[in-house]
Design an enzyme around this catalytic site. Structure first.
Site, mmCIF file in Angstrom:
data_model
loop_
_atom_site.group_PDB
_atom_site.id
_atom_site.type_symbol
_atom_site.label_atom_id
_atom_site.label_comp_id
_atom_site.label_asym_id
_atom_site.label_seq_id
_atom_site.Cartn_x
_atom_site.Cartn_y
_atom_site.Cartn_z
ATOM 1 C CB THR A 299 81.772 45.778 36.530
ATOM 2 O OG1 THR A 299 80.396 45.532 36.276
ATOM 3 C CG2 THR A 299 82.404 46.344 35.270
ATOM 4 C CE1 TYR B 73 79.409 45.214 31.805
ATOM 5 C CE2 TYR B 73 80.326 43.803 33.502
ATOM 6 C CZ TYR B 73 79.614 44.924 33.142
ATOM 7 O OH TYR B 73 79.105 45.750 34.104
ATOM 8 C CB SER C 217 77.401 43.713 43.691
ATOM 9 O OG SER C 217 76.817 44.827 43.064
ATOM 10 C CD GLN C 218 74.101 41.156 39.320
ATOM 11 O OE1 GLN C 218 74.848 42.096 39.545
ATOM 12 N NE2 GLN C 218 74.446 40.166 38.500
ATOM 13 C CB THR D 199 79.715 49.867 41.180
ATOM 14 O OG1 THR D 199 78.983 49.579 39.983
ATOM 15 C CG2 THR D 199 81.205 49.903 40.917
ATOM 16 C CG ASP D 200 74.958 47.334 39.913
ATOM 17 O OD1 ASP D 200 75.365 48.441 39.516
ATOM 18 O OD2 ASP D 200 74.649 46.408 39.136
ATOM 19 C CE LYS E 143 76.472 52.153 39.486
ATOM 20 N NZ LYS E 143 76.638 50.739 39.078
ATOM 21 C CD GLU F 287 56.013 66.700 53.851
ATOM 22 O OE1 GLU F 287 55.128 66.172 53.166
ATOM 23 O OE2 GLU F 287 57.152 66.936 53.416
#
Ligand code: SIN
Length: 379
Positions: free
Chosen positions: A65, A78, A111-112, A144-145, A217, A335
């Site tokens: 982005t 965008y 970044s995906q 940022t993803d 994030k 656990e």
């Protein structure tokens, strides 16, 4: 603090003695080999810049982005990864007074769509820049993803003590008030700061400096989205100063040998939820996963049938229990009887970063659960 706690607890659990940052010298060391040098990493002390010269910062752009531009006629829409590295620099008045910048376009993707190929290209390029003493620090611009995954990958494969600072933005370059220019300026300021050395890879957004291991994030759209939930940020940056609030790690950690080519060993994440069935595990096994990370509920737990499937899968692959909860550590043998079932716990690493680490371990032929567990505690 978190790391040392994990080391102590796990050391007790396994009866082994672990030393954080066991390199102990300036030379970066590789995990999984007896060779003490990282391919392409600096082998000698670099020359300092000439007196009075500005620090030299390489700006490697990958998209996101921060390089996004509005899609005509689409309202809020965008497209990420449109502006070039030079465009990003040109949007920051006065940045040339902070450092001499060397822009390079490594990729231009949202970044995906970040890939292992781009990770390898980026890491090789950074190691080369440092080996040639061509820059005093590197800034990577990134969506940022998945920035936290790339930061953690680079943190584990880039040699030397020069800073690698990743920066992104939550608003595209064409937004009414884009955050990219300020974030890029802050990242360059950090990368140029002498006190940034020896801290590995960092993520800088919204005036805050985060370490690669901790950062994550937490908000889909807010500019205040990155936090370090388990140990707090590394520091802060503003127009006039860089202020670190944590000490750098006392010794450099061994870095992994960078795999020669993609793909890295396949590691799948299976996500736990109420009413989960074992199908995701069977699917991962059926598609040839060499490792499985459980994004478990709570302390890395899941339904009994899924635990059984993971235990069966564990014969031929490594299973790491992480958690879908955003903070805290997954404790061994609390656990679930990890010793009996042969599972590894992720300590404070979230599922995507657990996946990155397991891929690097498997790529370096580290598969023994005891050794894998040590690496999860200390990386
Ligand atoms: C991306 O990760 O490439 C898109 C979202 C962003 O950069 O904030």
């Amino acid at each position: 603090m978190v790391r040392s706690t994990v080391i102590r607890l796990f050391g007790l659990a396994l009866g082994v003695t672990l030393i954080a940052g066991c390199g102990g010298t300036d030379a970066p060391k590789q995990a999984g080999t007896s060779d003490n040098s990282v391919s392409g990493a600096p082998s000698s002390t670099p020359l300092p810049p000439a007196p009075g010269a500005l620090p030299r910062i390489a700006v490697l752009a990958t998209g996101g982005t921060i390089a996004g531009k509005s899609t005509p006629g689409s309202g809020v829409g965008y497209t990420a990864g449109q502006a070039s590295a030079q465009d990003l620099i040109d949007a920051v008045p006065g940045i040339d007074k902070i450092a001499t910048l060397q822009p390079e376009q490594v990729a231009n993707v949202g970044s995906q769509d970040m890939t292992e190929e781009i990770w390898l290209t980026l890491a090789r390029r950074i190691n080369q820049v440092f080996a040639d003493n061509a820059a005093d620090g590197v800034v990577v611009t990134h969506g940022t993803d998945t920035i936290e995954e790339t930061a953690f990958f680079l943190d584990n494969v880039v040699g030397g003590d020069k800073p690698v600072v990743l920066a992104g933005a939550m608003r595209p370059a064409t937004a009414l008030s884009p955050d990219g220019p300020a974030n890029l300026r802050a990242a360059v300021t950090v990368a140029a700061a002498p006190q940034a050395r020896g801290r590995g890879a960092m993520v800088v957004l919204n005036d805050t400096i985060h370490g690669a291991r901790d950062v994550t994030k937490t908000h889909t759209t807010s500019v205040q989205t990155f936090v370090s939930p388990n140990s707090g940020p590394e520091g802060y940056v503003d127009t006039g100063s860089v202020r670190f609030v944590k000490s750098p790690l006392p010794h450099q950690r061994p870095r992994f040998r960078l795999p020669d080519a993609a793909p890295l060993p396949r590691v799948d994440i299976v996500y736990s939820h109420a009413g989960m069935r074992a199908d995701q595990v069977h699917d991962a096994v059926g598609h040839g996963a060499k490792g499985i990370v459980l994004a478990g509920v709570g302390d890395g737990n899941t339904a009994k049938s899924v635990i059984d499937a993971l235990a069966a899968a564990n014969d031929d692959r490594v299973v790491v229990r992480s958690t879908r909860v955003g903070a805290g550590e997954v404790m061994r043998n609390a656990e679930i009887n990890d010793d009996e079932l042969g599972f590894v716990t992720s300590a404070d690493l979230n599922p995507p970063k657990s996946r990155v680490l397991l891929q690097l371990l498997l790529a370096n032929d580290i598969t023994d659960p005891t050794r894998v567990q040590q690496e999860f505690a200390t990386r």
